[in-house]
Design a protein around this motif. Structure first.
Motif, PDB file in Angstrom:
ATOM      1  N   VAL A 170       0.689  14.254   4.785  1.00  9.89           N
ATOM      2  CA  VAL A 170       0.680  13.896   3.369  1.00  9.89           C
ATOM      3  C   VAL A 170      -0.758  13.809   2.856  1.00  9.89           C
ATOM      4  O   VAL A 170      -1.632  13.236   3.516  1.00  9.89           O
ATOM      5  N   LEU A 171      -0.978  14.356   1.665  1.00  7.56           N
ATOM      6  CA  LEU A 171      -2.230  14.190   0.933  1.00  7.56           C
ATOM      7  C   LEU A 171      -1.955  13.311  -0.279  1.00  7.56           C
ATOM      8  O   LEU A 171      -1.123  13.656  -1.116  1.00  7.56           O
ATOM      9  N   GLU A 172      -2.641  12.168  -0.365  1.00  8.01           N
ATOM     10  CA  GLU A 172      -2.511  11.293  -1.533  1.00  8.01           C
ATOM     11  C   GLU A 172      -3.819  11.299  -2.302  1.00  8.01           C
ATOM     12  O   GLU A 172      -4.878  10.995  -1.746  1.00  8.01           O
ATOM     13  N   VAL A 173      -3.762  11.645  -3.582  1.00 10.12           N
ATOM     14  CA  VAL A 173      -4.965  11.647  -4.418  1.00 10.12           C
ATOM     15  C   VAL A 173      -4.967  10.402  -5.297  1.00 10.12           C
ATOM     16  O   VAL A 173      -3.925   9.922  -5.723  1.00 10.12           O
ATOM     17  N   GLY A 174      -6.160   9.881  -5.556  1.00 12.22           N
ATOM     18  CA  GLY A 174      -6.273   8.668  -6.363  1.00 12.22           C
ATOM     19  C   GLY A 174      -5.531   7.514  -5.726  1.00 12.22           C
ATOM     20  O   GLY A 174      -4.719   6.842  -6.371  1.00 12.22           O
ATOM     21  N   THR A 178       3.650  11.739   9.488  1.00 11.60           N
ATOM     22  CA  THR A 178       2.809  11.769  10.686  1.00 11.60           C
ATOM     23  C   THR A 178       1.352  11.430  10.391  1.00 11.60           C
ATOM     24  O   THR A 178       0.630  10.966  11.289  1.00 11.60           O
ATOM     25  N   GLU A 179       0.907  11.670   9.171  1.00 16.72           N
ATOM     26  CA  GLU A 179      -0.479  11.396   8.808  1.00 16.72           C
ATOM     27  C   GLU A 179      -0.605  11.368   7.289  1.00 16.72           C
ATOM     28  O   GLU A 179       0.044  12.155   6.589  1.00 16.72           O
ATOM     29  N   VAL A 180      -1.428  10.468   6.771  1.00 10.11           N
ATOM     30  CA  VAL A 180      -1.775  10.440   5.355  1.00 10.11           C
ATOM     31  C   VAL A 180      -3.290  10.592   5.226  1.00 10.11           C
ATOM     32  O   VAL A 180      -4.054   9.830   5.841  1.00 10.11           O
ATOM     33  N   VAL A 181      -3.721  11.577   4.458  1.00  6.84           N
ATOM     34  CA  VAL A 181      -5.118  11.697   4.054  1.00  6.84           C
ATOM     35  C   VAL A 181      -5.184  11.214   2.613  1.00  6.84           C
ATOM     36  O   VAL A 181      -4.597  11.828   1.717  1.00  6.84           O
ATOM     37  N   ALA A 182      -5.875  10.088   2.403  1.00  7.88           N
ATOM     38  CA  ALA A 182      -5.887   9.427   1.102  1.00  7.88           C
ATOM     39  C   ALA A 182      -7.279   9.541   0.487  1.00  7.88           C
ATOM     40  O   ALA A 182      -8.267   9.102   1.085  1.00  7.88           O
ATOM     41  N   PRO A 242      -0.347   6.458  10.292  1.00  3.34           N
ATOM     42  CA  PRO A 242      -1.796   6.707  10.318  1.00  3.34           C
ATOM     43  C   PRO A 242      -2.311   7.137   8.940  1.00  3.34           C
ATOM     44  O   PRO A 242      -1.802   8.094   8.355  1.00  3.34           O
ATOM     45  N   VAL A 243      -3.308   6.433   8.437  1.00  4.24           N
ATOM     46  CA  VAL A 243      -3.905   6.718   7.124  1.00  4.24           C
ATOM     47  C   VAL A 243      -5.412   6.832   7.284  1.00  4.24           C
ATOM     48  O   VAL A 243      -6.064   5.944   7.848  1.00  4.24           O
TER      49      VAL A 243
END
Length: 210
Positions: A40-44, A59-63, A84-85
Motif C-alpha cells: 500500500v502507498l498512502e499519500v498525505g 503486507t507493507e505500507v509506504v506512507a 509494517p509501516v
C-alpha cells in the motif's frame, strides 16, 4: 519539494481530527481500508490516523507526509501499527516510487490540499499496478448551489488556515476522469450538523486503475 511546513496547522490538526474521530471519522477510516491487501502507498499520511485501521492482509505500507511535524508524529504512530509501516517525506504530485509497484493507493483528506490534483492522481495511477485500487476519503465540493456559494466564500481564507486545503474541488469527478473506474462510492455530510461547516460534503470510495 518533499517538505511543506504548516506549523500552526500541524499543531491544531491532530486535536481537531480527534474530535472528528469520536464523531464517526474512525468508522470512515475503517471503512476506507476494509479489505485492502498487499503493498500500500498512502499519500498525505498526516499524523498516522489511518495506520491502526490497516487489516492484516496488508503486507507493507509506504506512507508519505511532507509536513515535518506531522511526519514525526506519523513515524511514532507507525511503531504501534498492526502492519509494517515506513514513513518518509514526499508529495503526491511527484512520487519517488517505481511504476506499477503498489496494489493499493490511499488518499485520505489530502487531495483537497495538493497543489495539482490532476497531476497527483496521474502519479498515483502510475504507482499502481494495472487493476490496483485507489481508496479515497475526501471532503469535496457541495452538491447544492447554496453550499457551493458558501464554500467559495469560505475558500478565500480557508487554505491559509487549513494547510493549503481547498473546499470546492470536485475530487470524485477528477478521479473518474483520471484513468480510474469507480467501483464503489458514497457521498455524505460529515460531521452533523453540517449546515455551518463548509467542509462537510464528503466522498468515500474505491476506484480501479484502468
Amino acid at each position: 519539494m518533499s517538505d511543506l511546513s504548516h506549523p500552526i496547522f500541524a499543531r491544531l490538526y491532530p486535536r481537531l481530527d480527534a474530535q472528528c474521530a469520536r464523531a464517526g471519522g474512525d468508522a470512515h477510516r475503517a471503512e476506507l481500508l476494509a479489505g485492502a491487501s498487499g503493498r500500500v502507498l498512502e499519500v498525505g499520511a498526516g499524523y498516522g490516523a489511518n495506520f491502526a485501521h490497516y487489516p492484516p492482509e496488508v503486507t507493507e505500507v509506504v506512507a508519505l507526509e511532507p509536513e515535518p511535524r506531522l511526519r514525526a508524529m506519523a513515524d511514532h504512530a507507525a511503531g504501534r501499527a498492526p502492519v509494517p509501516v515506513t514513513v518518509r517525506p514526499g508529495v503526491a504530485e511527484d512520487l519517488d516510487v517505481d511504476d506499477a509497484s503498489f496494489d493499493v493507493a490511499v488518499a485520505s483528506l489530502v487531495l483537497c490540499s495538493v497543489r495539482d490534483p490532476a497531476r497527483a492522481l496521474a502519479e498515483l495511477r502510475r504507482a499502481l499496478r494495472p487493476g490496483g485500487e485507489l481508496r479515497y476519503y475526501e471532503h469535496v465540493r457541495g452538491s447544492t448551489p447554496g453550499k457551493v456559494r458558501f464554500q467559495r466564500c469560505a475558500d478565500v481564507l480557508w487554505p491559509f488556515l487549513a494547510g493549503g486545503c481547498h473546499l470546492t474541488r470536485p475530487t470524485g469527478e477528477l478521479i473518474a476522469r483520471g484513468g480510474f473506474t469507480v467501483r464503489t462510492e458514497r457521498r455524505f455530510e460529515f460531521p452533523e450538523p453540517s449546515r455551518g461547516n463548509p467542509a462537510s460534503p464528503h466522498v468515500l470510495g474505491i476506484a480501479i486503475r484502468d
